[in-house]
Every structure is written in C-alpha cells, then in structure tokens.
Design a protein around this motif. Structure first.
Motif, mmCIF file in Angstrom:
data_model
loop_
_atom_site.group_PDB
_atom_site.id
_atom_site.type_symbol
_atom_site.label_atom_id
_atom_site.label_comp_id
_atom_site.label_asym_id
_atom_site.label_seq_id
_atom_site.Cartn_x
_atom_site.Cartn_y
_atom_site.Cartn_z
ATOM 1 N N GLU A 18 71.200 8.879 -66.594
ATOM 2 C CA GLU A 18 70.729 8.884 -64.989
ATOM 3 C C GLU A 18 71.636 8.699 -64.028
ATOM 4 N N ILE A 19 72.398 7.538 -64.190
ATOM 5 C CA ILE A 19 73.507 7.258 -63.514
ATOM 6 C C ILE A 19 74.509 7.991 -63.372
ATOM 7 N N GLN A 20 74.826 8.717 -64.298
ATOM 8 C CA GLN A 20 75.910 9.792 -64.205
ATOM 9 C C GLN A 20 75.327 11.210 -63.376
ATOM 10 N N LEU A 21 74.060 11.357 -63.600
ATOM 11 C CA LEU A 21 73.518 12.571 -63.016
ATOM 12 C C LEU A 21 73.420 12.178 -61.295
ATOM 13 N N ILE A 22 73.173 11.184 -61.077
ATOM 14 C CA ILE A 22 72.815 10.667 -59.740
ATOM 15 C C ILE A 22 74.319 10.567 -58.972
ATOM 16 N N LYS A 23 75.367 10.079 -59.684
ATOM 17 C CA LYS A 23 76.783 10.084 -59.301
ATOM 18 C C LYS A 23 77.112 11.617 -59.101
ATOM 19 N N SER A 24 76.913 12.578 -60.003
ATOM 20 C CA SER A 24 77.308 13.904 -60.092
ATOM 21 C C SER A 24 76.575 14.347 -58.796
ATOM 22 N N LYS A 25 75.751 14.235 -58.351
ATOM 23 C CA LYS A 25 74.879 14.608 -57.075
ATOM 24 C C LYS A 25 75.733 13.899 -55.972
ATOM 25 N N GLY A 26 76.239 12.906 -55.989
ATOM 26 C CA GLY A 26 77.058 12.260 -54.815
ATOM 27 C C GLY A 26 75.824 11.262 -54.139
ATOM 28 N N GLU A 27 74.847 10.945 -54.887
ATOM 29 C CA GLU A 27 73.627 9.992 -54.342
ATOM 30 C C GLU A 27 73.807 8.741 -54.987
ATOM 31 N N LEU A 28 74.632 7.977 -55.682
ATOM 32 C CA LEU A 28 74.549 6.672 -55.932
ATOM 33 C C LEU A 28 74.053 5.835 -55.076
#
Length: 446
Positions: free
Chosen positions: A430-440
């Motif tokens: 989930e963290i990696q996906l949020i990071k990939s979207k640029g929404e950390l």
C-alpha cells in the motif's frame, strides 16, 4: 492495608497509561517531519536558499568600500636631475621627492552596469530556491515512507507476540489439565513432559519476540526523533485495509516529486551553461572614488599646514569596459562540459521515468496479490481455529491424541502468523502504491 495497596496500584496504572504515547501512523509521521534531522535540514536548506539569492543580488548592487593608510618613508627616494636646471651645468644633482609622512583616506564605489553573468546568477538563485522547495517535499516523502514501513513492522511483531502469548496461555491450561490427570493416574508422564517442553519453548519464544519488538520500537523512535525511553501504544486498527489506495488506468507518474526534482535540476544546468556563455559577453561598470591625501614632515594626523602637513582632496569617476577577445578556448571548453552535464541529466531523467513507471505497475500487481493472499489466509485462520476447537473437544473426551492437539495448536498459530504477515505485506505494498501515485502526504492529510 490491602485496600490501600489496591488503590495505590490503580492510581499507578492510570498514571502509567497517561504517560504512554498513543502513536498512530499519522502521529508518527507528523512527529518525524517536525523533529527528524533530515526533514529539519531540508527546511533549513530552503531558508539558506534565500540567503544565496541575497548574496547573488548583492553583486548587482553598488559596492562601496572605505580605505585608509599611513606610511612613514624612513628614507626618501632620490631622483637624478641635470645640474643645468639649477644653474650648475655639467653636474648631476640627486633630489629627494615626497615627504617623510604620507596618509590617505578614500571611499570607492563600483557599480555593475552590464554583466551577463550577474543577470544569469540571479535567475539561477531563484531557481535554486524552487529546487530546495521541491527537494524538501522529496525529503518529507522519503521520511514518510521509512517511518510507515518501520511502523508497520513494529505492529506486525506486536501481533506475532500476541499470537504466541495466546498459544502459551492455551498450552499452559492444557498442561495444567494433563498434570491433574497425571497426578490422578489418568495420563502418561510423557504427555505431561511434552506439554511442559512445549510451554518452555513458548516462554523462550515470547522472550525473543519481546526483545525483537523492543529493538524495533527503539529504531522507530529514533527514526521519528522521539526519546528512546518514551513508551508508545499503537491503535488496534493499524492494519485496516484502505480503500483510497486503489488506482485507475489514468494514474500517471507525472506528479512524482522525483521527476520534478530532476526537471528543476535540468533547469539549473541550463542556467549554469548560460553563465558559462556569459563569459563571451563584454562587461561595463561604473567606478568612482573620493578621498584625501596628507603629506608632511611630521605625523600627519590631526596636523595643520602650520605644523608642516598639507592635505588635499582627490576624486575620480570613470567607466570600465572589458571585452573578452581570446582566452585559449577556455570558455568554449566550459560550455561543452555544461552540454555534457545536461545530456547526462536528461538520460537520468528518462531512466527515472522508466523506473517509476515500473514501480507503479509492480505496486498495482502487488496490492492485488496481497488482497488475494489476505482473503486466503483469513480463511485458513478460521479453518485452523475450527479444527483446533474440535480436536480440543475430542482430546478432552479421549478421542484425539496429544500429538493431534499440539499439531492443531501449531497449525492455528502458524495460520495466524501467516495472516499477520499477509497484512504486513499488504500495508507495505500500500505504501509503495501510494508512493507510485505521488500521494504519500495523504497519509497525514486523511
């Protein structure tokens, strides 16, 4: 006395509970952004960029200096003059020039009128400020990612410890039952010994897990800049599945901070190239000076003409034009080096775009696989629990062996640990996906 001790113990437990920090993931991230050295230094870089802009801007402002000197000519230099001047033909006369004491005081002004390097430097300074602002965002995102990963790993260990403690409690109860049966001649000594061995192993496992948990908590506290001695408590809903992480086909990497940083870095390299090209341009500056010169045979300060010291003022105003003609192709070499640096940065940018696209696709795949694994492991936990309850009932009624019971307890504990591990992998994905979207930053904004 017992009543007083009970009240005292209750009060102490209440104080201890208040002293503990209720630390959610959002709280941990906000604490880290406010206290961790990396985040603080990134903010200081932004402040420092303002000082750099002021430094470059100063080059375009008037430069004023005030200077003074005092000289004592212990031996005056003599010049040779023909004697004809003094009515002594055929001779050479050595005449000293100057005075033993000399002092000057002056103010000088230098103002740039045209200097392409200064103008380019001002643009670069402003771009540098923007670079540090974006870099601060990138640093914060890196801190968020590290804290989130460490936070979830601590919580996983807490759940594993809880599973072991539950198994230990169940094993202890079973051991007590077998002990009673053995004392009444209804159970074998080997069955009691096996339960005691299992109980002792669980005690050791609990100790090891507690030690690992303490180390992980200490690492998390250090990571967020919290005092190591501060006790923390995590909410029970830490491993909840978040719906906001899901993506659609329109999700892109264009808003990733890593891309913005590299693009701004490329702008700086372009400005650096322009600063090198500026060496081809002529420069024009205005210079002016005003001062006083004092000469005399005695110490000149505070002296008057009557004392043999004479003061006179001087002033000069002028323009200085400098036109570069040939410097051995030094400027050309610098410009070509700047071109190479720009090309390398462009290659790095494209490589980063490719890597971030890969991360996005991998994150999508991982999150979907994690969800499937969670469903499967949750089903396994329910089945293992049902099997354990049936075997416990059969064992109590003499229809199952101790081996069956121990195997069922182990299988149930393994299923719970596998489920916990699946939850952790989901949260990390989930963290990696949020990071990939640029929404950390959504982790602290939600």
């Amino acid at each position: 006395m017992k009543y007083k001790l009970t009240i005292l113990a209750t009060l102490l437990l209440g104080v201890f509970a208040q002293a503990q920090e209720q630390l959610s993931l959002k709280d941990a991230i906000e604490y880290a952004l406010a206290n961790k050295a990396d985040a603080v230094k990134a903010k200081l870089d932004i402040q420092n960029s303002e000082h750099k802009i002021a430094e470059v801007r100063a080059m375009a402002l008037p430069q004023i200096t005030v200077s003074g000197d005092l000289t004592y000519n212990a031996i005056l230099q003599k010049s040779a003059l023909p004697g004809d001047i003094l009515g002594q033909p055929g001779t050479t006369i050595l005449v000293p020039f100057g005075q033993p004491w000399q002092s000057t005081a002056s103010a000088n002004l230098d103002q740039q009128i045209f200097n392409q390097a200064v103008f380019t430097g001002l643009k670069a300074a402003r771009t540098t400020r923007e670079f540090y602002q974006i870099n601060n965002t990138l640093t914060e995102e890196q801190v968020i990612e590290k804290v989130a990963n460490a936070y979830y790993q601590v919580y996983e260990t807490k759940l594993q410890l809880k599973t072991i403690e539950i198994k230990y409690e169940s094993t202890s109860k079973t051991a007590d039952v077998i002990k009673g049966l053995y004392e009444n001649g209804l159970a074998k000594k080997i069955d009691l010994d096996r339960m005691l061995v299992s109980k002792n192993n669980l005690e050791a496992n609990i100790t090891q897990t507690k030690n690992a948990l303490q180390l992980q908590e200490n690492s998390l506290k250090f990571m967020i800049g919290m005092g190591i001695q501060t006790p923390i408590v995590m909410p029970d809903n830490t491993f909840e599945i978040s719906a906001h992480v899901f993506v659609d086909e329109n999700t892109t990497i264009d808003n990733r901070t890593e891309i913005l940083v590299l693009e701004k870095q490329n702008e700086l390299l372009e400005l650096d190239k322009k600063s090198k090209i500026a060496e081809y341009y002529p420069t024009l500056s205005l210079r002016g000076s005003f001062g006083y010169l004092g000469l005399g045979s005695d110490f000149p300060w505070f002296s008057k003409p009557a004392d043999g010291t004479y003061w006179s003022s001087f002033s000069a105003i002028g323009l200085n034009l400098s036109i570069p003609v040939f410097n051995g192709f030094s400027t050309r070499s610098k410009v070509r080096q700047a071109d190479v640096a720009i090309e390398k940065a462009q290659v790095e940018l494209e490589e980063t775009r490719l890597a971030l696209s890969l991360d996005l696709e991998n994150a999508k795949t991982q999150i979907n696989n994690s969800l499937l694994t969670i469903d499967s492991q949750k089903t396994n936990v329910d089945l293992a629990k049902e099997v354990l309850e049936n075997i416990q009932n059969n064992y109590n009624n003499g229809l199952a062996t101790l081996t069956d019971l121990l195997d069922a307890e182990t299988a149930y504990a393994d299923a719970q640990n596998n489920y916990t591990d699946a939850l952790l992998k989901y949260k990390l994905a989930e963290i990696q996906l949020i990071k990939s979207k640029g929404e950390l930053k959504s982790l602290i904004n939600n």
